[in-house]
Design a protein around this motif. Sequence first.
Motif, short mmCIF file in Angstrom:
data_model
loop_
_atom_site.label_atom_id
_atom_site.label_comp_id
_atom_site.label_asym_id
_atom_site.label_seq_id
_atom_site.Cartn_x
_atom_site.Cartn_y
_atom_site.Cartn_z
N TYR B 319 -23.64 -2.32 41.62
CA TYR B 319 -24.18 -2.93 40.40
C TYR B 319 -23.57 -4.30 40.12
O TYR B 319 -23.89 -4.95 39.15
CB TYR B 319 -23.90 -2.03 39.18
N PHE B 320 -22.65 -4.73 40.97
CA PHE B 320 -21.97 -5.98 40.70
C PHE B 320 -22.91 -7.16 40.85
O PHE B 320 -23.60 -7.31 41.84
CB PHE B 320 -20.78 -6.13 41.66
N SER B 321 -22.95 -7.97 39.82
CA SER B 321 -23.71 -9.22 39.98
C SER B 321 -22.97 -10.32 39.25
O SER B 321 -23.47 -10.93 38.32
CB SER B 321 -25.12 -9.06 39.43
N GLY B 322 -21.77 -10.54 39.61
CA GLY B 322 -20.98 -11.58 38.98
C GLY B 322 -20.23 -11.05 37.77
O GLY B 322 -20.34 -9.89 37.40
N ILE B 323 -19.48 -11.95 37.17
CA ILE B 323 -18.69 -11.53 36.02
C ILE B 323 -19.59 -11.41 34.80
O ILE B 323 -20.38 -12.29 34.51
CB ILE B 323 -17.56 -12.55 35.77
N ASN B 324 -19.49 -10.27 34.13
CA ASN B 324 -20.30 -10.00 32.95
C ASN B 324 -19.74 -10.79 31.77
O ASN B 324 -18.63 -10.53 31.32
CB ASN B 324 -20.25 -8.49 32.68
N PRO B 325 -20.50 -11.76 31.27
CA PRO B 325 -19.96 -12.60 30.19
C PRO B 325 -19.64 -11.80 28.94
O PRO B 325 -18.72 -12.15 28.20
CB PRO B 325 -21.09 -13.60 29.92
N TYR B 326 -20.41 -10.72 28.70
CA TYR B 326 -20.12 -9.87 27.54
C TYR B 326 -18.73 -9.27 27.69
O TYR B 326 -17.93 -9.23 26.77
CB TYR B 326 -21.13 -8.73 27.43
N SER B 327 -18.46 -8.80 28.89
CA SER B 327 -17.21 -8.12 29.14
C SER B 327 -16.02 -9.08 29.03
O SER B 327 -15.05 -8.83 28.32
CB SER B 327 -17.27 -7.49 30.54
N LEU B 328 -16.15 -10.20 29.74
CA LEU B 328 -15.06 -11.18 29.73
C LEU B 328 -14.82 -11.69 28.31
O LEU B 328 -13.69 -11.75 27.82
CB LEU B 328 -15.40 -12.33 30.68
N GLY B 329 -15.91 -12.05 27.64
CA GLY B 329 -15.78 -12.61 26.31
C GLY B 329 -15.18 -11.62 25.33
O GLY B 329 -14.27 -11.95 24.56
N PHE B 330 -15.68 -10.39 25.38
CA PHE B 330 -15.18 -9.38 24.46
C PHE B 330 -13.69 -9.10 24.72
O PHE B 330 -12.89 -9.03 23.79
CB PHE B 330 -15.99 -8.08 24.62
#
Lengths: 424, 507
Positions: B319-330
């Motif tokens: 399922y990896f498609s790069g860094i999830n901005p929601y995850s990093l930001g949160f």
Amino acid sequence: MSYIVDRRLNAKKKSTVNRQRFLKRYRKHIKKAVTDAISRRSITDIEHGEEIHIPADDMKESFFHHGQGGHAERILPGNQDFIGGDRIERPPSGGGSGSGPGASDSGQGEDEFVFQITQAEFLDFMFDELALPNMIKRQLVGSDEFKLRQAGFSNQGSPGQVDVVRSLRSAHARRIALTSGKRKKLKELEQQLHLLTAQQPILQNQLEIKQLREKISALKSRLKRVPWLDDFDLKYHLRAKEPAPQAKAVMFCIMDVSGSMNQATKEIAKRFFILLYLFIQRNYQRTEIVFIRHHTVAMEVDEQEFFYSRETGGTIVSSALKLMEQIIEQRYPLGDWNIYAAQASDGDNWNNDSAVCTEVLCKGLLPKLQYFSYIEITPNAHQLLWHAYQQVKENFPETFAMEQVVDAAEIYTVFREIFHKQVI
Amino acid sequence: MKQKPISTTSEWTFELIEAYDSEIGKIAAEFGLDTYPNQIEVISSEQMMDAYASTGMPLGYHHWSYGKQFISTERSYQRGHMGLAYEIVINSNPCIAYLMEENTMTMQALVIAHACYGHNSFFKGNYLFKTWTDADAIIDYLLFAKKYIAECEEKHGISAVESIIDSCHAIMNYGVDRYKRPHPISAEKEHNRQQKREESRQKMVNDLWRTIPQGKTENINNSKHFPEEPEENILYFIEKNAPLLQSWQREVVRIVRKISQYFYPQRQTQVMNEGWACFWHYTLVNEMYNRGLVTEGFILEFLQSHTSVIYQPPFDSEYFSGINPYSLGFSMMTDIRRICEYPSDEDKQWFPELAGSDWKTSLDQAMRNFKDESFILQYLSPKVIRDLKLFCIVDDDKNPYIEVSAIHDNDGYQRIRESLAGLYNLGDQEPDIQVYSVDLEGDRSLTLNHKQYDRKPLGDSTTEVLKHIHRLWGFDIHLHSIEKKEVTKSYHCPPVGVAEAHPAKAR
């Protein structure tokens, strides 16, 4: 401080225009997919949408971006057992490692862009560029004439269209509704007055009588003020424009169902007619279709029977042609109808009948017809009928067409060939 | 003080939405969130797909590429490949947020907290949005744009307009001023000025090109270099200077450019914006739970959605498609709060000013004054790096291998921080291509320079893009990739072999 709006009933198909633009742009791809689908599909399933595949490369919207190479860094999550300084063999290029971090908004890197078109769109593409040929008597396409037809009543309209009876009836109803209460009261008052005035003059209460009289006259004047005919009583004839065809067309479908037609041949013939039938239904709603099937005897049948019942026996083609001639005479006067015919057969015929066919066609039918198309479904050598028809073709090159079909996949091409838009 | 839950079932009604919204709004105000007024619109899933397809613009002009987007969205939605975005929120005043009618009450509340208070306050507070976009005018401007383009289609035919838009879209990312602050756009002024602009623009172009016939005989030595400074905003340059464009075409170029500029801050603050919104929906709804305003069932459903939104699949997952901005930001936003409230020794060393400060003020500062790149550079803490187990790989074409240059350890933190920040620097991620010169006295060709970053070459669609620029400019286009003052590769449109076949013609 929020404002909540229910937008669910607003315009839904906002993207329809964009979707159509998209379909237009990729017309070529879609047409090819449709053509493939038609030769592949079975008859019953011709009226479905279709899945369209377009190579992703053809759809790309180009923009400047970095290519592979140079010095690239990536940050990845979920490290398990790497430590700083580890070296990993470079995976062969073309693997999934190429896409940049984060913003791969173009989807999941699919090779093909796949989507569904509806049945209507499918048929549109299928019939694209086709038209019934030689529609010369009156140009049907886009030249509808309108007839006005009574379509109920309306509260608005021009004075010329007032429906007197209805208007008066509704005025009457309104007057009853507005005045019945007052009339009742008037009646009562008049009765009272009558009683009072019937008494002996000595006993009469003049004041009361006067008051009653005043009331009565007030009521009467109010009754008078209810108009006899009001604006909203007026009812008008509502006329709807209905397209009136300037020219009517009838299409005769003639098919051989004799014993010599084997199942596969019939299938192919059916395809031709179904295609034809769909085409006619779609493009020419004011076209009638007559189905004639024949072995040694010809019969006019309904659509269901035409395609799906079985017969055996010999073949006399002229019987069908003669029947067609009869039907034209009885039901389709030449001044009103453009007449088309399509015939499918395996080429079999009683030997001495072919000459009869030629005669019937050349003398009786073809001068009346706009177009006659014949498809012969056989991988074998041509028989007499074909040669007979070739003579016909020489005599009537404009209105007579014939083609040979060997298998189902060719049907569409032949169909197109025969009905290719002719510019007159 | 425990209160009564607002509702106990998953059904929503307009009254309930209102009730939830007012409670969430109250709590948000207590936390000091400053927002535009909200306009919450309930729409169907089909309308959501419409909105989705037009990149969230409530009024987009017609273009086939939006149709393509719509078709693929519709398809993956119908196949269940993807849930629709829960929400779309528009940076406008009032701030428009869409709620989908299929959602449960819990989801509606989550979206309200996320979009109407999270994103909304970000739009209002972040410096990029404040300087670059005008929330008051955007809806009117989009309306103007849509009408204008529809009119053009009527006058000049759909395909003529479409091809211009195609070309503009191809270089849309080069339609922004990165450093200059643009004038705020206003639809009314836009409309009034548009006619004047047509005239003056044509005049300007004529002035520029009038020198051509005379230049030859006069002083060639004195020929000026045009433009004097390289121009990064290619669309702007084309709008002002392309010799052959008609004035309506210039206006179309301008519209695409303005819209690109409007989205520019969004592209630069993805991580922060989503992180901020996630942080606040999480904080606000949990506060509602603490006050007893929502039930256990509600909070469980909420947490389930929340965790799936901020899930970061590891790099080796399918399922990896790069860094999830929601995850990093949160993670980063939550971590800033943690550093303020419960700093560890490590935090005191890394963030001496943050540790122990008031978290609301500090977080607000972070939201207001940064974009993704600088935000990560400033705030990515060792703890977040450890939690996400970030590591850095270097893929250099001079080496036959890929190197793991840093992992989540003491030596690696700073390196990962810098490298990740660099990945969010649009200036580095997009090739740096600028207008270098125009051959005013010769064949009118336009030369673009590509300054290579880390020796990266241009990708494979470069020639296609040049065709688009050629369509807009009308004369030959040259593009040179330059690394250390040396041209490493040149692109030409039309391809150079063809151009050289008629050299005499141009002179």
